[in-house]
Write an enzyme that holds these catalytic residues in place. Structure first.
Site, PDB file in Angstrom:
ATOM      1  N   GLY A  40       6.691  -4.711   2.361  1.00  0.00           N
ATOM      2  CA  GLY A  40       5.326  -3.957   2.743  1.00  0.00           C
ATOM      3  C   GLY A  40       4.840  -3.113   3.623  1.00  0.00           C
ATOM      4  O   GLY A  40       6.150  -2.290   4.322  1.00  0.00           O
ATOM      5  N   CYS A  41       3.414  -2.572   3.543  1.00  0.00           N
ATOM      6  CA  CYS A  41       3.636  -1.373   3.692  1.00  0.00           C
ATOM      7  C   CYS A  41       4.044  -1.464   5.728  1.00  0.00           C
ATOM      8  O   CYS A  41       4.855  -0.658   6.413  1.00  0.00           O
ATOM      9  CB  CYS A  41       1.529  -1.294   4.215  1.00  0.00           C
ATOM     10  SG  CYS A  41       0.895  -2.821   4.490  1.00  0.00           S
TER      11      CYS A  41
END
Ligand SMILES: NC(=O)C1=CN([C@@H]2O[C@H](COP(=O)(O)OP(=O)(O)OC[C@H]3O[C@@H](n4cnc5c(N)ncnc54)[C@H](OP(=O)(O)O)[C@@H]3O)[C@@H](O)[C@H]2O)C=CC1
Ligand SMILES: CC(=O)N[C@@H](CCC(=O)OP(=O)(O)O)C(=O)O
Length: 326
Positions: free
Chosen positions: A154-155
């Site tokens: 994920g970011c």
């Protein structure tokens, strides 16, 4: 030349990775896909995103015939789809022998008990999950070469783990405190009230309950406090992390720990100088900046990435290139 099918290509991360794959001399786009009933099926990507006017492909519905064509023609699929969609599509393509690069969270935990808690589904594909590797490119390149099931991080976890992993030998039981601000593209392209122009301001959300907290904890091997914020800008993440290090840790120890990135073309590190989101937007880069107070043992490190690039698409591209050795 490796042929890549991109599923969810009309979304923000899907369109971004399409542009990166299209521009790469060693990779070709096998096709772009959306859901069978998508309002965008048949449209050119360039009609949705005029910035991609140089990209000639249209968006095809992901029908059974389309899936058979992907299996026959592609070496790999990128899944730029929501978690529950990726869950089944990943297994379908993996079991047919394709490499899978999943931008969702559906394969990021080895522990199946995490999924009902954080994603609201039981993990139904445990044999494939057992083959999945976490695609944090700077840290897991050997495993990325060896498996065909890559869970791209994920970011927020990418920004946080890139900053924290080098510090692991110096961490104590004190939880690192991560405050991170994301641009609105982090929430995807679909219309939602909280991401509409007049609603977006600067506010924390998911406090003490965001699914990226266990993702960071799992892949750091240490509990953290993680507070995401939605900011009123389009792209980028700035994560500012405060952590107390073991007594006796010196500035030289920290500089040495961060020298792990000395040869990286992607991650750059500065002491006493802090990154800005604008300097990484539209790039694959991660900029880190840190300052340490040896008297208290507190370190502040800030990490800036573009959520759609290093936080998703360009990290996905890194994984593809590592996996195929191109
Ligand atoms: N945005 C970000 O910064 C980041 C996102 N991620 C993750 O990446 C994934 C994609 O995110 P994002 O690009 O923001 O999402 P978007 O909502 O912008 O795009 C989702 C895409 O999936 C397509 N889609 C939906 N259902 C299906 C289906 N059943 N079969 C095929 N395609 C389908 C949509 O098109 P249509 O509905 O028209 O079919 C659209 O193309 C998510 O899992 C997200 O959590 C990861 C890191 C960062
Ligand atoms: C601003 C915003 O809404 N951001 C998203 C994170 C996007 C991302 O990285 O997430 P995945 O784990 O879903 O792949 C969120 O907080 O849910």
């Amino acid at each position: 030349m490796k042929n890549i099918a991109i599923i969810g290509a009309s979304g923000y991360t899907g369109a971004q990775i399409t542009s990166l794959i299209h521009a790469d001399a060693n990779l070709a786009v096998q096709g772009l896909y959306v859901s069978e009933n998508s309002l965008d099926k048949g449209r050119k990507l360039a009609d949705l995103y005029p910035v991609y006017s140089h990209i000639p492909y249209a968006l095809s519905p992901l029908s059974d015939e389309a899936k058979a064509k992907i299996v026959a023609e592609a070496d790999a699929v990128v899944l730029a789809t929501e978690h529950s969609v990726s869950l089944t599509l990943a297994a379908e393509f993996y079991n047919k022998g394709l490499a899978v690069f999943d931008l969702s969270g559906a394969y990021r935990f080895a522990d199946v008990e995490q999924y009902p808690k954080w994603y609201g589904f039981e993990h139904t594909e445990q044999a494939v999950l057992a083959q999945a590797v976490y695609g944090l490119a700077e840290w897991n390149s050997e495993q990325i070469k060896q498996t065909k099931m890559i869970a791209v991080p994920g970011c927020y976890p990418t920004a946080s783990l890139t900053a924290l992993k080098p510090l692991k030998p110096f961490l104590t039981d004190a939880f690192p405190v991560i405050n991170a601000v994301s641009g609105v593209t982090g929430a995807g392209r679909k219309a939602q009230l909280h991401t509409s122009f007049c609603e977006v301001s600067l506010t924390p959300y998911g406090v003490l309950g965001h699914r990226h907290q266990p993702e960071i904890t799992t892949h750091l091997g240490q509990e953290v406090i993680f507070t995401p914020h939605l900011g009123n800008f389009k792209r980028g993440i700035l994560a500012t992390i405060t952590v107390q290090l073991k007594p006796g840790t010196t500035e030289a120890d920290i500089a040495k720990a961060y020298s792990v990135y000395d040869d990286s073309p992607i991650v750059s590190v500065k002491q006493n100088q802090f990154p800005k989101v604008d300097d990484v937007v539209l790039t694959p880069n991660c900029h880190l900046g840190w300052k340490y107070d040896a008297n208290t043992g507190y370190l502040v490190v800030a990490s800036a990435i573009d959520n759609l690039m290093k936080g998703a698409a360009s990290q996905g591209l890194q994984c593809i290139k590592i996996h195929f050795g191109v």
